[in-house]
Design a protein around this motif. Structure first.
Motif, PDB file in Angstrom:
ATOM      1  N   LEU A  44      48.811  18.805 -33.790  1.00 50.00           N
ATOM      2  CA  LEU A  44      47.726  19.157 -34.701  1.00 50.00           C
ATOM      3  C   LEU A  44      46.426  19.568 -34.024  1.00 50.00           C
ATOM      4  CD1 LEU A  44      48.193  16.397 -37.436  1.00 50.00           C
ATOM      5  CD2 LEU A  44      49.193  18.675 -37.335  1.00 50.00           C
ATOM      6  N   LEU A  45      46.106  18.981 -32.878  1.00 48.65           N
ATOM      7  CA  LEU A  45      44.837  19.304 -32.233  1.00 48.65           C
ATOM      8  C   LEU A  45      44.707  20.782 -31.854  1.00 48.65           C
ATOM      9  CD1 LEU A  45      43.756  16.303 -29.975  1.00 48.65           C
ATOM     10  CD2 LEU A  45      42.885  16.995 -32.214  1.00 48.65           C
ATOM     11  N   MET A  50      41.789  25.656 -32.692  1.00 48.96           N
ATOM     12  CA  MET A  50      41.905  27.096 -32.915  1.00 48.96           C
ATOM     13  C   MET A  50      41.038  27.493 -34.111  1.00 48.96           C
ATOM     14  SD  MET A  50      43.469  30.045 -32.095  1.00 48.96           S
ATOM     15  CE  MET A  50      45.154  29.852 -31.482  1.00 48.96           C
ATOM     16  N   ALA A  51      41.152  26.746 -35.197  1.00 49.04           N
ATOM     17  CA  ALA A  51      40.348  27.026 -36.389  1.00 49.04           C
ATOM     18  C   ALA A  51      38.864  26.837 -36.100  1.00 49.04           C
ATOM     19  CB  ALA A  51      40.797  26.122 -37.534  1.00 49.04           C
ATOM     20  N   TYR A  52      38.555  25.805 -35.350  1.00 44.94           N
ATOM     21  CA  TYR A  52      37.164  25.468 -35.045  1.00 44.94           C
ATOM     22  C   TYR A  52      36.492  26.581 -34.247  1.00 44.94           C
ATOM     23  CZ  TYR A  52      33.415  22.040 -34.425  1.00 44.94           C
ATOM     24  OH  TYR A  52      32.228  21.370 -34.487  1.00 44.94           O
ATOM     25  N   ASN A  97      43.394  25.392 -41.100  1.00 46.52           N
ATOM     26  CA  ASN A  97      43.916  24.058 -40.815  1.00 46.52           C
ATOM     27  C   ASN A  97      45.106  23.678 -41.685  1.00 46.52           C
ATOM     28  OD1 ASN A  97      42.590  22.588 -38.622  1.00 46.52           O
ATOM     29  ND2 ASN A  97      40.715  22.944 -39.770  1.00 46.52           N
ATOM     30  N   ILE A  98      45.343  24.438 -42.755  1.00 46.63           N
ATOM     31  CA  ILE A  98      46.495  24.158 -43.609  1.00 46.63           C
ATOM     32  C   ILE A  98      47.802  24.319 -42.835  1.00 46.63           C
ATOM     33  CG2 ILE A  98      47.790  25.090 -45.591  1.00 46.63           C
ATOM     34  CD1 ILE A  98      45.187  25.398 -47.064  1.00 46.63           C
ATOM     35  N   ARG A  99      47.759  25.034 -41.718  1.00 44.50           N
ATOM     36  CA  ARG A  99      48.944  25.140 -40.865  1.00 44.50           C
ATOM     37  C   ARG A  99      49.447  23.766 -40.425  1.00 44.50           C
ATOM     38  NH1 ARG A  99      47.158  28.217 -35.962  1.00 44.50           N
ATOM     39  NH2 ARG A  99      49.297  27.795 -35.313  1.00 44.50           N
ATOM     40  N   ARG A 107      49.268  14.495 -48.095  1.00 46.28           N
ATOM     41  CA  ARG A 107      48.477  13.256 -48.128  1.00 46.28           C
ATOM     42  C   ARG A 107      47.880  12.972 -46.751  1.00 46.28           C
ATOM     43  NH1 ARG A 107      50.620   7.304 -50.251  1.00 46.28           N
ATOM     44  NH2 ARG A 107      48.656   6.180 -49.874  1.00 46.28           N
ATOM     45  N   GLU A 108      48.674  13.158 -45.693  1.00 48.68           N
ATOM     46  CA  GLU A 108      48.175  12.959 -44.332  1.00 48.68           C
ATOM     47  C   GLU A 108      47.093  13.980 -44.006  1.00 48.68           C
ATOM     48  OE1 GLU A 108      51.717  11.303 -41.551  1.00 48.68           O
ATOM     49  OE2 GLU A 108      52.196  13.154 -42.643  1.00 48.68           O
ATOM     50  N   TYR A 109      47.299  15.224 -44.473  1.00 47.64           N
ATOM     51  CA  TYR A 109      46.318  16.281 -44.245  1.00 47.64           C
ATOM     52  C   TYR A 109      44.980  15.903 -44.880  1.00 47.64           C
ATOM     53  CZ  TYR A 109      43.966  20.776 -44.908  1.00 47.64           C
ATOM     54  OH  TYR A 109      43.046  21.790 -44.942  1.00 47.64           O
ATOM     55  N   LYS A 110      45.012  15.424 -46.118  1.00 41.15           N
ATOM     56  CA  LYS A 110      43.787  15.016 -46.806  1.00 41.15           C
ATOM     57  C   LYS A 110      43.111  13.866 -46.077  1.00 41.15           C
ATOM     58  CE  LYS A 110      43.483  14.576 -51.201  1.00 41.15           C
ATOM     59  NZ  LYS A 110      43.737  14.114 -52.590  1.00 41.15           N
TER      60      LYS A 110
END
Length: 209
Positions: A44-45, A50-52, A97-99, A107-110
């Motif tokens: 995930l990082l 990348m998005a950041y 970040n939805i990737r 739920r983990e994403y939220k």
């Protein structure tokens, strides 16, 4: 011997920068709190950074020690953020970040986004209203640490700050980093804490001002 110059990172090489950031912050207490599971953090990082970096690229200065990306940093002018960081830009950041959903549940994403928001709110607990510089990110790859790459980035950043003749603010959640930044003229000005006990330290460089 470390090259005395730094390079400006081209947009096409943001992925390389993201990899360095993901590796450099992998064991950082903040990101361990946000994503406790190491296997998930590993996946995930890179997506997060990348998005950041893509979100901030047009309104900041992204630099690296060389084309080998031993170390990288991101610095911006507070006025540029006010002018350029639009609601659309923020939504695009969330969309990228939805990737993460390829590897985790919604739920983990939220939960992760909630922890990131909490961390951002803690960081913004200390604010300057004047136009200033902000050292947003700085990291050196693990195998390159202790070889002068971090110093070279900091020396270049100090040159930029003094040329702009503005205060520079940075945040760190690693107490060990405080003494390092103090060597470059930064002073501790604020400390805030997250619910889990993770501390955030705000530091300032006043330079010639």
């Amino acid at each position: 011997m470390v090259n005395s110059k730094v390079i400006n990172v081209d947009r096409n090489n943001i992925e390389e920068v993201s990899k360095v950031l993901a590796e450099g912050f992998f064991y950082d207490d903040l990101y361990k709190m946000i994503i406790p599971d190491e296997e998930k953090r590993k996946k995930l990082l890179p997506i997060y950074f990348m998005a950041y970096v893509r979100t901030f690229y047009d309104i900041s200065k992204v630099i690296a020690t060389s084309e080998n990306y031993e170390g990288v940093a991101l610095i911006y002018n507070s006025e540029s953020i006010k002018r350029g960081f639009s609601f659309l830009g923020f939504m695009n950041f969330c969309f990228m970040n939805i990737r993460m959903l390829k590897y985790i549940s919604f739920r983990e994403y939220k939960d992760i986004m909630g922890k990131i928001k909490e961390a951002e709110e803690a960081v913004t607990g200390y604010k300057r209203e004047d136009n200033h510089m902000h050292l947003e990110l700085l990291v050196v790859g693990e195998k390159y640490r202790g070889k002068g790459y971090g110093r070279r980035l900091m020396e270049h950043i100090i040159e930029v700050i003094e040329k702009e003749n503005r205060v520079c603010v940075l945040e760190t959640n690693n107490e060990d980093n405080i003494s390092m930044y103090e060597k470059f003229g930064f002073t501790l000005v604020n400390k805030t804490s997250l619910k889990d006990g993770t501390n955030h330290y705000s530091m300032e460089y006043n330079g010639k001002i």
